[in-house]
Design a protein around this motif. Structure first.
Motif, mmCIF file in Angstrom:
data_model
loop_
_atom_site.group_PDB
_atom_site.id
_atom_site.type_symbol
_atom_site.label_atom_id
_atom_site.label_comp_id
_atom_site.label_asym_id
_atom_site.label_seq_id
_atom_site.Cartn_x
_atom_site.Cartn_y
_atom_site.Cartn_z
ATOM 1 N N ILE A 62 0.846 -1.198 0.000
ATOM 2 C CA ILE A 62 0.000 0.000 0.000
ATOM 3 C C ILE A 62 0.877 1.243 0.000
ATOM 4 C CG2 ILE A 62 -1.933 -1.166 1.120
ATOM 5 C CD1 ILE A 62 -1.080 0.333 3.730
ATOM 6 N N SER A 63 0.311 2.365 -0.391
ATOM 7 C CA SER A 63 1.073 3.617 -0.405
ATOM 8 C C SER A 63 0.650 4.582 0.707
ATOM 9 C CB SER A 63 0.920 4.306 -1.765
ATOM 10 O OG SER A 63 -0.429 4.656 -1.993
ATOM 11 N N LYS A 64 -0.490 4.317 1.341
ATOM 12 C CA LYS A 64 -1.000 5.217 2.377
ATOM 13 C C LYS A 64 -1.188 4.451 3.687
ATOM 14 C CE LYS A 64 -3.247 8.101 -1.066
ATOM 15 N NZ LYS A 64 -2.476 7.548 -2.165
ATOM 16 N N ASN A 65 -0.616 4.996 4.752
ATOM 17 C CA ASN A 65 -0.698 4.361 6.065
ATOM 18 C C ASN A 65 -2.019 4.748 6.741
ATOM 19 O OD1 ASN A 65 -0.423 3.597 8.768
ATOM 20 N ND2 ASN A 65 1.774 3.943 8.738
ATOM 21 N N PRO A 66 -2.861 3.786 7.079
ATOM 22 C CA PRO A 66 -4.156 4.122 7.683
ATOM 23 C C PRO A 66 -4.038 4.863 9.022
ATOM 24 C CG PRO A 66 -3.808 1.743 7.683
ATOM 25 C CD PRO A 66 -2.694 2.346 6.897
ATOM 26 N N SER A 67 -2.914 4.734 9.710
ATOM 27 C CA SER A 67 -2.760 5.430 10.994
ATOM 28 C C SER A 67 -2.618 6.941 10.813
ATOM 29 C CB SER A 67 -1.568 4.871 11.772
ATOM 30 O OG SER A 67 -0.358 5.156 11.103
ATOM 31 N N ASP A 68 -2.374 7.395 9.598
ATOM 32 C CA ASP A 68 -2.259 8.827 9.311
ATOM 33 C C ASP A 68 -3.619 9.498 9.141
ATOM 34 O OD1 ASP A 68 0.505 8.558 9.331
ATOM 35 O OD2 ASP A 68 0.658 8.364 7.148
ATOM 36 N N TYR A 69 -4.702 8.733 9.248
ATOM 37 C CA TYR A 69 -6.043 9.235 8.959
ATOM 38 C C TYR A 69 -6.964 9.137 10.166
ATOM 39 C CZ TYR A 69 -4.360 9.174 4.203
ATOM 40 O OH TYR A 69 -3.631 9.427 3.079
ATOM 41 N N ASP A 70 -7.880 10.110 10.272
ATOM 42 C CA ASP A 70 -8.887 10.109 11.334
ATOM 43 C C ASP A 70 -9.962 9.066 11.059
ATOM 44 O OD1 ASP A 70 -7.707 12.427 12.613
ATOM 45 O OD2 ASP A 70 -8.552 13.587 10.958
ATOM 46 N N LEU A 71 -10.273 8.864 9.779
ATOM 47 C CA LEU A 71 -11.324 7.932 9.373
ATOM 48 C C LEU A 71 -10.848 7.150 8.155
ATOM 49 C CD1 LEU A 71 -14.371 6.988 9.509
ATOM 50 C CD2 LEU A 71 -14.825 8.788 7.830
ATOM 51 N N VAL A 72 -11.087 5.843 8.185
ATOM 52 C CA VAL A 72 -10.817 4.998 7.031
ATOM 53 C C VAL A 72 -12.146 4.405 6.578
ATOM 54 C CG1 VAL A 72 -9.616 2.951 6.167
ATOM 55 C CG2 VAL A 72 -8.469 4.465 7.803
ATOM 56 N N ILE A 73 -12.475 4.615 5.309
ATOM 57 C CA ILE A 73 -13.676 4.029 4.712
ATOM 58 C C ILE A 73 -13.237 2.774 3.971
ATOM 59 C CG2 ILE A 73 -15.570 4.342 3.068
ATOM 60 C CD1 ILE A 73 -15.189 7.412 3.508
ATOM 61 N N ILE A 74 -13.886 1.655 4.271
ATOM 62 C CA ILE A 74 -13.561 0.375 3.650
ATOM 63 C C ILE A 74 -14.647 0.053 2.623
ATOM 64 C CG2 ILE A 74 -13.154 -2.089 4.052
ATOM 65 C CD1 ILE A 74 -11.185 -0.242 5.559
ATOM 66 N N GLY A 75 -14.243 -0.235 1.391
ATOM 67 C CA GLY A 75 -15.183 -0.610 0.338
ATOM 68 C C GLY A 75 -14.842 -1.970 -0.238
ATOM 69 N N THR A 76 -15.842 -2.825 -0.369
ATOM 70 C CA THR A 76 -15.600 -4.184 -0.838
ATOM 71 C C THR A 76 -16.800 -4.749 -1.587
ATOM 72 O OG1 THR A 76 -14.991 -6.440 -0.127
ATOM 73 C CG2 THR A 76 -16.426 -5.194 1.340
ATOM 74 N N PRO A 77 -16.551 -5.607 -2.552
ATOM 75 C CA PRO A 77 -17.662 -6.410 -3.075
ATOM 76 C C PRO A 77 -17.978 -7.513 -2.061
ATOM 77 C CG PRO A 77 -15.621 -6.989 -4.188
ATOM 78 C CD PRO A 77 -15.298 -5.855 -3.268
ATOM 79 N N VAL A 78 -19.163 -8.060 -2.150
ATOM 80 C CA VAL A 78 -19.538 -9.183 -1.286
ATOM 81 C C VAL A 78 -19.184 -10.474 -2.011
ATOM 82 C CG1 VAL A 78 -21.463 -10.389 -0.171
ATOM 83 C CG2 VAL A 78 -21.379 -7.881 -0.160
ATOM 84 N N TRP A 79 -18.426 -11.312 -1.334
ATOM 85 C CA TRP A 79 -18.058 -12.628 -1.855
ATOM 86 C C TRP A 79 -18.539 -13.673 -0.856
ATOM 87 C CZ3 TRP A 79 -12.191 -12.389 -3.561
ATOM 88 C CH2 TRP A 79 -12.050 -11.481 -4.621
ATOM 89 N N ALA A 80 -19.463 -14.509 -1.238
ATOM 90 C CA ALA A 80 -19.969 -15.585 -0.379
ATOM 91 C C ALA A 80 -20.376 -15.043 0.998
ATOM 92 C CB ALA A 80 -18.920 -16.698 -0.238
ATOM 93 N N SER A 81 -21.111 -13.944 1.004
ATOM 94 C CA SER A 81 -21.590 -13.273 2.214
ATOM 95 C C SER A 81 -20.466 -12.762 3.105
ATOM 96 C CB SER A 81 -22.530 -14.177 3.020
ATOM 97 O OG SER A 81 -23.680 -14.470 2.260
ATOM 98 N N ASN A 82 -19.322 -12.509 2.528
ATOM 99 C CA ASN A 82 -18.167 -11.975 3.243
ATOM 100 C C ASN A 82 -17.565 -10.833 2.447
ATOM 101 O OD1 ASN A 82 -17.521 -13.713 5.649
ATOM 102 N ND2 ASN A 82 -17.750 -15.283 4.083
ATOM 103 N N ALA A 84 -14.448 -9.226 0.366
ATOM 104 C CA ALA A 84 -13.495 -9.821 -0.573
ATOM 105 C C ALA A 84 -12.198 -10.162 0.157
ATOM 106 C CB ALA A 84 -13.224 -8.857 -1.717
ATOM 107 N N THR A 85 -11.586 -11.245 -0.244
ATOM 108 C CA THR A 85 -10.361 -11.730 0.390
ATOM 109 C C THR A 85 -9.258 -10.670 0.450
ATOM 110 O OG1 THR A 85 -10.929 -13.982 -0.222
ATOM 111 C CG2 THR A 85 -8.630 -13.568 0.299
ATOM 112 N N PRO A 86 -9.008 -9.884 -0.599
ATOM 113 C CA PRO A 86 -7.965 -8.858 -0.476
ATOM 114 C C PRO A 86 -8.269 -7.808 0.600
ATOM 115 C CG PRO A 86 -8.366 -9.358 -2.772
ATOM 116 C CD PRO A 86 -9.460 -10.033 -1.990
ATOM 117 N N ILE A 87 -9.535 -7.459 0.795
ATOM 118 C CA ILE A 87 -9.892 -6.515 1.867
ATOM 119 C C ILE A 87 -9.701 -7.185 3.225
ATOM 120 C CG2 ILE A 87 -11.876 -5.351 2.971
ATOM 121 C CD1 ILE A 87 -10.618 -3.662 0.776
#
Length: 153
Positions: A62-82, A84-87
């Motif tokens: 990754i190029s951006k460290n999540p600890s540098d942010y106040d809020l992280v928005i997570i976006g994912t497709p749904v795979w088998a009610s879960n 995605a594996t990369p997320i």
């Protein structure tokens, strides 16, 4: 509030939604990539199996460290009610660095409740807000996206 939007998209549907949100929030964005491990019909089947079994996979740095942010928005497709594996892999690696989070998912028609709950479970955080978009919603996502953004602010 300094915000990072992190997403994975196998077919570019989640990417489209992530880019709309990023533009409206004017936030940083990070696409999680995996060298196309889940492309095509075989990738689709492998992805669903790995997600159902909560397996991690190799993702690119990754190029951006999540600890540098106040809020992280997570976006994912749904795979088998879960999520995605990369997320899942990203969250397993960086969940302790996320201060606050919001999440959204895209899906054909179901499994979003479980996927969003799993994100909260893995991060150990209650989301500021969540959103799901089914294939029907993706045709005209503006109303749901606007509500999601309003709930973030």
């Amino acid at each position: 509030m300094k915000t990072l939007l992190v997403y994975y998209s196998r077919t570019d549907v989640t990417k489209k939604i992530a880019e709309i949100i990023q533009e409206k929030l004017n936030c940083d964005i990070e696409e999680i990539t995996d060298n196309n491990r889940y492309k095509g019909a075989i990738g689709y089947l492998k992805g669903g199996m790995n997600a159902a079994m909560r397996r991690t996979s190799e993702i690119n740095p990754i190029s951006k460290n999540p600890s540098d942010y106040d809020l992280v928005i997570i976006g994912t497709p749904v795979w088998a009610s879960n999520m995605a594996t990369p997320i899942y892999t990203y969250l397993m690696k960086y969940n302790k660095e996320i201060k606050k989070m919001a999440s959204f998912c895209t899906c054909i028609r179901g499994g979003y409740d479980s996927a969003l709950e799993n994100i909260s479970e893995v991060t150990g955080k209650k989301p500021v807000t969540t959103m799901f978009l089914t294939s029907k919603d993706i045709e005209n996502p503006q109303e749901k996206i606007n509500t999601f953004i309003t709930n973030i602010k």
